[in-house]
Scaffold this active site. Sequence first.
Site, PDB file in Angstrom:
ATOM      1  N   THR A 227       0.842  -1.199   0.000  1.00  0.00           N
ATOM      2  CA  THR A 227       0.000   0.000   0.000  1.00  0.00           C
ATOM      3  C   THR A 227       0.880   1.254   0.000  1.00  0.00           C
ATOM      4  O   THR A 227       2.007   1.208   0.475  1.00  0.00           O
ATOM      5  CB  THR A 227      -0.849  -0.027   1.296  1.00  0.00           C
ATOM      6  N   GLY A 257     -10.375  -3.169   3.034  1.00  0.00           N
ATOM      7  CA  GLY A 257      -9.393  -3.115   4.122  1.00  0.00           C
ATOM      8  C   GLY A 257      -9.458  -1.821   4.908  1.00  0.00           C
ATOM      9  O   GLY A 257     -10.467  -1.110   4.887  1.00  0.00           O
ATOM     10  N   ASP A 258      -8.355  -1.516   5.570  1.00  0.00           N
ATOM     11  CA  ASP A 258      -8.314  -0.324   6.419  1.00  0.00           C
ATOM     12  C   ASP A 258      -8.052   0.959   5.644  1.00  0.00           C
ATOM     13  O   ASP A 258      -8.406   2.053   6.106  1.00  0.00           O
ATOM     14  CB  ASP A 258      -7.217  -0.483   7.476  1.00  0.00           C
ATOM     15  N   THR A 278      -0.206   1.058   6.867  1.00  0.00           N
ATOM     16  CA  THR A 278      -0.056  -0.046   5.924  1.00  0.00           C
ATOM     17  C   THR A 278       0.148  -1.333   6.716  1.00  0.00           C
ATOM     18  O   THR A 278       0.870  -1.341   7.709  1.00  0.00           O
ATOM     19  CB  THR A 278       1.123   0.161   4.955  1.00  0.00           C
TER      20      THR A 278
HETATM   21  N1  ASP Z   1      -3.636  -2.342   4.599  1.00  0.00           N
HETATM   22  C1  ASP Z   1      -3.908  -2.881   3.301  1.00  0.00           C
HETATM   23  C2  ASP Z   1      -5.167  -3.684   3.338  1.00  0.00           C
HETATM   24  O1  ASP Z   1      -5.365  -4.439   4.272  1.00  0.00           O
HETATM   25  C3  ASP Z   1      -2.798  -3.718   2.786  1.00  0.00           C
HETATM   26  C4  ASP Z   1      -1.441  -3.079   2.835  1.00  0.00           C
HETATM   27  O2  ASP Z   1      -1.189  -2.176   3.606  1.00  0.00           O
HETATM   28  O3  ASP Z   1      -0.591  -3.450   2.045  1.00  0.00           O
HETATM   29  O4  ASP Z   1      -5.951  -3.597   2.427  1.00  0.00           O
END
Ligand code: ASP
Length: 361
Positions: A227, A257-258, A278
């Site tokens: 991310t 996701g977050d 991330t």
């Molecule tokens: N946080 C992101 C998600 O869970 C993934 C990532 O940070 O790479 O969608």
Amino acid sequence: MKKLTYLSLFLLLFLGCKDEKNTTNSDQNSSKESVNIDAPASEKINEFAIVIHGGAGTILKKNMTPEDEAAYTEKLEEAIRVGYEILKNGGTSLDAVEKTVNVLENSPLFNAGKGAVFTNEGKNELDASIMDGKTLNAGASASTTTVKNPINLARAVMENSPHVMLSGKGAEQFAKEQGLELVDPSYFYTESRFKALQKVKAAEENEATRDKAAFYDPTIKDSKFGTVGCVALDKDGNLAAGTSTGGMTNKRWGRIGDAPIIGAGTYANNATCAVSSTGWGEYFIRAMVAHDISALMDYKGLTLQEAAREVIQKKVPDLGGDGGIVAVDKNGNMVMEFNTEGMYRASIDASGNLNIGIYKD
Ligand code: ASP
């Protein structure tokens, strides 16, 4: 006589202690910043500042070629310099965040925009969010498949709609009405991300690795991270944060996701800090990572570094999750905290000092 001396000594000591206590308490009440003795949060250390990440995960030096390293380092520098120039010339933190994230979104190296990971169905569904620390206004988009730069859509949602979060087809319709650049879903195809999906699927088909492989095999887990995010403080004292992602490889059932969730993946408040996250999104949502860091500063008077450490080194791993954050506070203190083997990251302070990192040490 002796007794009298002891009594006066005791009284002196007692009053002294009481006074000390009162000073601490009144300091705490009148100014949260004065609580931090190690890094006085009330001191402006940077008139403006910018920090970015390109994802956290099991990034080990032994698995990287010098060419890989150079490619990531160059792209991180290119991206952060875009935001730095905006800030240096008096531009807004929101512009710096959006334009910096655009560079990372347009690169196939990161799991955002062009380099987004694949869903279980072999599609790319993108999430993003942005927040303005001055107004606490925010915008987000989830599960879009045709918007080239989801961070631009998030900003349009924030500025030109009465809503905070749009998703799927509706979000794409809004993007079209806003005149944002749309692309054919095939634009997001990259061979390496497609191969990563096949790898996760193969692990799922294997009975021995089915349950855990997707989440515990570090080589597979790697493919889930990447991310991108940016936080900035501008010369007017305004903070902003933005995050953009393709989510996690092999996600299904419209998983979000977050990254597009305000308070989890992104948060900015001029009174405290700006944060972009991330990591393993499910845990970042449950821990409300970005807002938690701000809240620890706000309610408990922690410094940004203390707050970030508490959430990233304790709260998230205690739940079983991993990842990291980049953050900047209202005084220009910059923090890059992660509990994984590595996190692609960079920062530049007001004097132009550039700091780029990939690995833990
Ligand atoms: N946080 C992101 C998600 O869970 C993934 C990532 O940070 O790479 O969608």
